[in-house]
Design a protein around this motif. Sequence first.
Motif, PDB file in Angstrom:
ATOM      1  N   UNK A  35     -45.174 -32.078 -11.424  1.00  0.00           N
ATOM      2  CA  UNK A  35     -46.488 -31.634 -11.885  1.00  0.00           C
ATOM      3  C   UNK A  35     -46.403 -30.751 -13.121  1.00  0.00           C
ATOM      4  N   UNK A  36     -45.370 -29.908 -13.191  1.00  0.00           N
ATOM      5  CA  UNK A  36     -45.238 -28.959 -14.295  1.00  0.00           C
ATOM      6  C   UNK A  36     -43.875 -29.097 -14.963  1.00  0.00           C
ATOM      7  N   UNK A  37     -43.817 -29.042 -16.291  1.00  0.00           N
ATOM      8  CA  UNK A  37     -42.524 -29.109 -16.975  1.00  0.00           C
ATOM      9  C   UNK A  37     -41.692 -27.841 -16.783  1.00  0.00           C
ATOM     10  N   UNK A  38     -42.377 -26.709 -16.610  1.00  0.00           N
ATOM     11  CA  UNK A  38     -41.712 -25.449 -16.277  1.00  0.00           C
ATOM     12  C   UNK A  38     -42.501 -24.821 -15.128  1.00  0.00           C
ATOM     13  N   UNK A  39     -41.901 -24.776 -13.964  1.00  0.00           N
ATOM     14  CA  UNK A  39     -42.668 -24.439 -12.762  1.00  0.00           C
ATOM     15  C   UNK A  39     -42.702 -22.936 -12.476  1.00  0.00           C
ATOM     16  N   UNK A  40     -43.450 -22.215 -13.284  1.00  0.00           N
ATOM     17  CA  UNK A  40     -43.643 -20.780 -13.070  1.00  0.00           C
ATOM     18  C   UNK A  40     -44.686 -20.511 -11.984  1.00  0.00           C
ATOM     19  N   UNK A  41     -45.480 -21.519 -11.640  1.00  0.00           N
ATOM     20  CA  UNK A  41     -46.609 -21.326 -10.732  1.00  0.00           C
ATOM     21  C   UNK A  41     -46.268 -21.607  -9.276  1.00  0.00           C
ATOM     22  N   UNK A  42     -45.400 -22.606  -9.026  1.00  0.00           N
ATOM     23  CA  UNK A  42     -45.174 -23.081  -7.659  1.00  0.00           C
ATOM     24  C   UNK A  42     -43.743 -22.872  -7.161  1.00  0.00           C
ATOM     25  N   UNK A  43     -42.970 -22.033  -7.852  1.00  0.00           N
ATOM     26  CA  UNK A  43     -41.630 -21.644  -7.400  1.00  0.00           C
ATOM     27  C   UNK A  43     -40.690 -22.834  -7.202  1.00  0.00           C
ATOM     28  N   UNK A  44     -40.819 -23.866  -8.013  1.00  0.00           N
ATOM     29  CA  UNK A  44     -39.959 -25.038  -7.925  1.00  0.00           C
ATOM     30  C   UNK A  44     -40.564 -26.207  -7.187  1.00  0.00           C
ATOM     31  N   UNK A  45     -41.605 -25.961  -6.403  1.00  0.00           N
ATOM     32  CA  UNK A  45     -42.232 -27.022  -5.617  1.00  0.00           C
ATOM     33  C   UNK A  45     -42.847 -28.119  -6.485  1.00  0.00           C
ATOM     34  N   UNK A  46     -43.226 -27.779  -7.716  1.00  0.00           N
ATOM     35  CA  UNK A  46     -43.898 -28.748  -8.582  1.00  0.00           C
ATOM     36  C   UNK A  46     -42.956 -29.824  -9.116  1.00  0.00           C
ATOM     37  N   UNK A  47     -41.637 -29.660  -8.927  1.00  0.00           N
ATOM     38  CA  UNK A  47     -40.695 -30.717  -9.301  1.00  0.00           C
ATOM     39  C   UNK A  47     -40.614 -31.723  -8.151  1.00  0.00           C
ATOM     40  N   UNK A  48     -41.744 -32.330  -7.876  1.00  0.00           N
ATOM     41  CA  UNK A  48     -41.907 -33.134  -6.663  1.00  0.00           C
ATOM     42  C   UNK A  48     -41.173 -34.471  -6.747  1.00  0.00           C
ATOM     43  N   UNK A  49     -41.169 -35.067  -7.923  1.00  0.00           N
ATOM     44  CA  UNK A  49     -40.454 -36.331  -8.100  1.00  0.00           C
ATOM     45  C   UNK A  49     -38.951 -36.123  -7.933  1.00  0.00           C
ATOM     46  N   UNK A  50     -38.429 -35.052  -8.518  1.00  0.00           N
ATOM     47  CA  UNK A  50     -37.003 -34.727  -8.345  1.00  0.00           C
ATOM     48  C   UNK A  50     -36.674 -34.576  -6.868  1.00  0.00           C
ATOM     49  N   UNK A  51     -37.554 -33.876  -6.163  1.00  0.00           N
ATOM     50  CA  UNK A  51     -37.316 -33.600  -4.751  1.00  0.00           C
ATOM     51  C   UNK A  51     -37.364 -34.866  -3.906  1.00  0.00           C
ATOM     52  N   UNK A  52     -38.279 -35.762  -4.202  1.00  0.00           N
ATOM     53  CA  UNK A  52     -38.361 -37.004  -3.425  1.00  0.00           C
ATOM     54  C   UNK A  52     -37.156 -37.907  -3.676  1.00  0.00           C
ATOM     55  N   UNK A  53     -36.531 -37.765  -4.835  1.00  0.00           N
ATOM     56  CA  UNK A  53     -35.318 -38.533  -5.127  1.00  0.00           C
ATOM     57  C   UNK A  53     -34.109 -37.937  -4.402  1.00  0.00           C
ATOM     58  N   UNK A  54     -34.017 -36.607  -4.384  1.00  0.00           N
ATOM     59  CA  UNK A  54     -32.873 -35.925  -3.770  1.00  0.00           C
ATOM     60  C   UNK A  54     -33.406 -34.899  -2.762  1.00  0.00           C
TER      61      UNK A  54
END
Length: 242
Positions: free
Chosen positions: A189-208
């Motif tokens: 969702x965000x290129x730099x996730x200052x708002x969601x503490x890393x949770x916004x890297x959702x695609x990365x997380x679903x891959x790994x």
Amino acid sequence: MEVILLFIVLWYGGLFFQTFFLHRYAAHQSFTMSKTAEKITYFLTWLFQGANYLSAYGYGVMHRMHHAYADTEKDPHSPKYDENVFAMMWRTKSTYQNINKKKIAIDDKFTKNVPQWFRFDAFASSYYSRIFWTVLYILFFMKFATTWWLWLFLPLIILMAPIHGVIINWYAHIYGYVNFKVKDTSKNLLPFDFLMMGEAYHNNHHKHGSNANFGGVRWHEIDPTYVIMKVLNKLQLIKIKS
């Protein structure tokens, strides 16, 4: 000023324990910690989430189901199968409560090793606890909310955990960019996730899914929660698996 400060503390405090404890520990077990540390973390989760406390068991099991059934009819929350964000929130709440109260049969693979402190969860999730925190928030606002618009922060505080969930479970499946092709609609969702503490890297997380670091794929993807976890790992308070 005090109201805004409270909002910021509860936003980031509640979000940290959601992503650190409920998500990365309970659901994915990307690190380990002692039973004493686990119980302390339960208490801190209740302290910062307050009126919107989420059970590690209920969250952990439901999130595992989300990964297994992402964007299918069995997904506990999906923009693809819910008409609108409110319908998704209601279905998520119902599924969470049914899991947490063990009203539905769950496959063992979703419950294996998910932590559960039944007595504490029963207390922290009770109406008494939620009313207690809500009254404390209202009293705080009565003392420090000097203008009418500051009261707009009150419902946000009372519903903060569901709001965190909606941002990722709805918007991070609709908007953003992808680093990996996966079988679902998850996006960063965000290129730099200052708002969601890393949770916004959702695609990365679903891959790994089991990786403790949700960021790190591109140079700008810094995961604040993982940075904190590395410090805790160095202090030997937790042990990161990957």
